[in-house]
Design a protein around this motif. Structure first.
Motif, PDB file in Angstrom:
ATOM      1  N   SER A 339       0.189   0.047   3.712  1.00 41.83           N
ATOM      2  CA  SER A 339      -0.053   0.069   2.267  1.00 41.83           C
ATOM      3  C   SER A 339       0.204  -1.268   1.575  1.00 41.83           C
ATOM      4  O   SER A 339      -0.113  -1.420   0.398  1.00 41.83           O
ATOM      5  CB  SER A 339       0.834   1.136   1.618  1.00 41.83           C
ATOM      6  OG  SER A 339       0.621   2.411   2.194  1.00 41.83           O
ATOM      7  N   HIS A 340       0.782  -2.224   2.295  1.00 40.44           N
ATOM      8  CA  HIS A 340       1.140  -3.516   1.715  1.00 40.44           C
ATOM      9  C   HIS A 340       1.561  -4.451   2.839  1.00 40.44           C
ATOM     10  O   HIS A 340       1.694  -4.027   4.006  1.00 40.44           O
ATOM     11  CB  HIS A 340       2.280  -3.351   0.695  1.00 40.44           C
ATOM     12  CG  HIS A 340       3.387  -2.477   1.191  1.00 40.44           C
ATOM     13  ND1 HIS A 340       4.293  -2.874   2.162  1.00 40.44           N
ATOM     14  CD2 HIS A 340       3.724  -1.192   0.887  1.00 40.44           C
ATOM     15  CE1 HIS A 340       5.133  -1.899   2.423  1.00 40.44           C
ATOM     16  NE2 HIS A 340       4.811  -0.853   1.668  1.00 40.44           N
ATOM     17  N   ARG A 396      -3.976  -2.076 -10.808  1.00 41.91           N
ATOM     18  CA  ARG A 396      -3.893  -2.975  -9.668  1.00 41.91           C
ATOM     19  C   ARG A 396      -2.771  -3.990  -9.846  1.00 41.91           C
ATOM     20  O   ARG A 396      -2.487  -4.418 -10.972  1.00 41.91           O
ATOM     21  CB  ARG A 396      -5.226  -3.689  -9.443  1.00 41.91           C
ATOM     22  CG  ARG A 396      -6.333  -2.747  -8.973  1.00 41.91           C
ATOM     23  CD  ARG A 396      -7.668  -3.458  -8.814  1.00 41.91           C
ATOM     24  NE  ARG A 396      -8.664  -2.559  -8.221  1.00 41.91           N
ATOM     25  CZ  ARG A 396      -9.943  -2.872  -8.058  1.00 41.91           C
ATOM     26  NH1 ARG A 396     -10.387  -4.067  -8.421  1.00 41.91           N
ATOM     27  NH2 ARG A 396     -10.778  -2.007  -7.500  1.00 41.91           N
ATOM     28  N   SER A 398      -1.577  -7.680  -8.203  1.00 42.24           N
ATOM     29  CA  SER A 398      -1.940  -8.814  -7.342  1.00 42.24           C
ATOM     30  C   SER A 398      -0.734  -9.708  -7.117  1.00 42.24           C
ATOM     31  O   SER A 398       0.097  -9.882  -8.014  1.00 42.24           O
ATOM     32  CB  SER A 398      -3.070  -9.626  -7.974  1.00 42.24           C
ATOM     33  OG  SER A 398      -4.198  -8.806  -8.218  1.00 42.24           O
ATOM     34  N   HIS A 419      -3.442  -4.983  -4.643  1.00 45.75           N
ATOM     35  CA  HIS A 419      -3.098  -3.583  -4.393  1.00 45.75           C
ATOM     36  C   HIS A 419      -3.725  -2.684  -5.453  1.00 45.75           C
ATOM     37  O   HIS A 419      -3.535  -2.899  -6.647  1.00 45.75           O
ATOM     38  CB  HIS A 419      -1.579  -3.400  -4.424  1.00 45.75           C
ATOM     39  CG  HIS A 419      -0.842  -4.324  -3.509  1.00 45.75           C
ATOM     40  ND1 HIS A 419      -0.495  -5.605  -3.892  1.00 45.75           N
ATOM     41  CD2 HIS A 419      -0.403  -4.165  -2.235  1.00 45.75           C
ATOM     42  CE1 HIS A 419       0.141  -6.195  -2.883  1.00 45.75           C
ATOM     43  NE2 HIS A 419       0.202  -5.349  -1.873  1.00 45.75           N
ATOM     44  N   ASP A 420      -4.457  -1.688  -5.004  1.00 48.83           N
ATOM     45  CA  ASP A 420      -5.025  -0.675  -5.885  1.00 48.83           C
ATOM     46  C   ASP A 420      -4.109   0.543  -5.810  1.00 48.83           C
ATOM     47  O   ASP A 420      -4.116   1.285  -4.824  1.00 48.83           O
ATOM     48  CB  ASP A 420      -6.445  -0.326  -5.433  1.00 48.83           C
ATOM     49  CG  ASP A 420      -7.168   0.591  -6.406  1.00 48.83           C
ATOM     50  OD1 ASP A 420      -6.513   1.489  -6.976  1.00 48.83           O
ATOM     51  OD2 ASP A 420      -8.388   0.421  -6.588  1.00 48.83           O
ATOM     52  N   TYR A 426      -5.238  -1.651  -0.213  1.00 43.93           N
ATOM     53  CA  TYR A 426      -5.029  -3.039  -0.623  1.00 43.93           C
ATOM     54  C   TYR A 426      -5.911  -3.977   0.184  1.00 43.93           C
ATOM     55  O   TYR A 426      -6.480  -3.602   1.210  1.00 43.93           O
ATOM     56  CB  TYR A 426      -3.554  -3.432  -0.522  1.00 43.93           C
ATOM     57  CG  TYR A 426      -3.005  -3.693   0.868  1.00 43.93           C
ATOM     58  CD1 TYR A 426      -2.609  -4.972   1.249  1.00 43.93           C
ATOM     59  CD2 TYR A 426      -2.834  -2.655   1.790  1.00 43.93           C
ATOM     60  CE1 TYR A 426      -2.072  -5.220   2.502  1.00 43.93           C
ATOM     61  CE2 TYR A 426      -2.288  -2.890   3.047  1.00 43.93           C
ATOM     62  CZ  TYR A 426      -1.913  -4.179   3.403  1.00 43.93           C
ATOM     63  OH  TYR A 426      -1.379  -4.416   4.646  1.00 43.93           O
TER      64      TYR A 426
END
Length: 462
Positions: A339-340, A396, A398, A419-420, A426
């Motif tokens: 996720s990141h 989002r 950034s 990242h959404d 992302y």
């Protein structure tokens, strides 16, 4: 007089503009603060009262042992630094004062995986003497023109090291410092970008990228800019379905005179066409629509669709001096979490940042109704950016993940992550640790015909 890298340039002629300046330059006495109580790029040399942000001591001007020069990976100059503490979902309230809304949302959205390891603050930014000299010159000559649409009277350094005027004018100055910040003269790199799916899967999109930062042309001057800040070429090399495509951008300084010029090459059609939509919120296919055209570089392009306001400075935890996540041979699979970015490879520090908010004007269109920028007081990189949808909800987040490039020297992004929060996906740009060379910087000044539409098709291969 204006200084370039090799000689003193005189007799600069301002660009012809279609609107009168709206932001006068600072006085000579104010500019004299640069290099004294202010750094050469305009931030206070002094640290904060709490002692958690140190005084600037010149930044990194010499590489650590083991660095072999441009194109080599950058050894960590702070190998003995240890994590001071880690911020996570359970203790975020304790550090709320130094967290952006976007970081709080990341902790809320990914409570079991996202965390912020905080290290000692190192103010590593530095610039060459000729860029510092030009910055001092710009302070007394640079002006905003056309409601933020362009600048005049600046070359080869930060245009507005000392903010002045009303809060709208200060906001424009911060963003133009970001747009024209020091990133070297010429650059070539091979790097990949990925859109990570919810299950962690991704497909690399790899490209060869070339840039000439005309604003820092060592042989030039303001009268020779021809209204172009930089020239940029990108050739897609993989995957096969995208290979052979290319884009060319001439990024303009005064957008009243001429908006950004963009061209695209379609390998299937073997044609070069103008790309008038290569701006604002046009979706980027390689990013699986997780990044807009003006998200690139955290922010780029025209300012005209937003109302801008400067909100002052804050002390914020930001991704700074990130060398471990950019080491040679590090597999992308270790960098990219589901996720990141992998928090175990990240370094966060407390830094002072300029806060600027942009709100969409009535009658204008953009998928982001509001953007809030957190811009490093030293390097003028936008380090964090919160972006809101039309309902006013945070959408989002950034991140500009930065380090000092010893060959410049100067701080710039090594990765950019978008990242959404609503889609829980992302996108990452700048992956190069599996490549044989990182960014290669040179002082070469290419013939500008090299960045012409006519040369785009000749150089594009499938």
């Amino acid at each position: 007089m204006r200084y370039n890298k090799n000689a003193i340039l005189g007799g600069l002629m301002a660009l012809t503009v279609a609107a009168a300046p709206v932001s006068a330059a600072v006085s000579s006495s104010q500019a004299a603060r640069l290099g004294n109580e202010l750094t050469p790029f305009g931030s206070p040399k002094a640290g904060n009262d709490a002692g958690t942000i140190p005084a600037w001591d010149g930044g990194i001007t010499e590489p650590p042992a083991g660095y072999e020069g441009s194109g080599d990976f950058h050894p960590n100059p702070y190998p003995d630094d240890q994590v001071l503490f880690t911020i996570n979902a359970s203790n975020a309230e304790q550090y709320s004062e130094h967290l952006t809304d976007g970081l709080k949302a990341m902790l809320d959205t990914y409570p079991t995986t996202f965390r912020i390891p905080v290290y000692q603050t190192r103010r590593s930014h530095s610039v060459p003497d000729w860029v510092a000299q030009n910055t001092r010159e710009n302070a007394t000559s640079a002006e905003i023109v056309g409601a933020g649409a362009g600048i005049d009277g600046a070359f080869g350094g930060y245009p507005f090291p000392i903010l002045h005027g009303n809060d709208e004018q200060k906001a424009w100055q911060v963003i133009w410092n970001h747009l024209t910040r020091w990133r070297g003269i010429s650059l070539t790199r091979r790097a990949s970008e990925v859109a990570v799916q919810q299950n962690g899967d991704y497909t690399l999109v790899t490209s060869q990228q070339e840039a000439f930062f005309n604003f820092y042309n060592p042989d030039g001057g303001e009268d020779q800019l021809e209204n172009v800040i930089f020239y940029y070429l990108s050739f897609t090399q993989s995957p096969p379905r995208l290979a052979g495509g290319a884009i060319l951008v001439h990024e303009t300084m005064n957008q009243i005179i001429n908006p950004r010029n963009g061209w695209g090459y379609n390998a299937g059609q073997r044609r070069v066409r103008r790309a008038p939509n290569l701006g604002y919120d046009s979706p980027i296919a390689a990013a699986d629509n997780l990044r807009t055209a003006d998200d690139t570089d955290i922010f780029n392009g025209a300012l005209d669709r937003y109302n801008w306001i400067y909100e002052g400075k804050r002390e914020i935890y930001v991704p700074y001096n990130n060398y471990e996540i950019a080491q040679e041979g590090l597999p992308y699979s270790e960098i990219l979490g589901m996720s990141h970015l992998n928090p175990d490879l990240m370094r966060w520090e407390l830094h002072r940042v300029h806060v600027v908010t942009a709100t969409l004007k009535d009658g204008e269109r953009h998928i982001y109704a509001k953007r809030r920028f957190y811009v490093d007081e030293d390097s003028w990189n936008t380090l964090l950016l919160d972006q809101y949808d039309g309902r006013g909800e945070l959408w989002r987040v950034s991140m500009g993940v930065v380090k000092n490039y010893y060959e410049l020297p100067g701080v710039w992004t090594t990765l950019e992550a978008f990242h959404d929060l609503q889609a829980r996906r992302y996108h990452v740009q700048g992956l190069d640790t599996e490549e044989p060379n990182t960014r290669v910087f040179t002082d070469d000044v290419p013939n500008k015909r090299y960045f012409s539409p006519a040369s785009l098709r000749r150089r594009s291969v499938r």
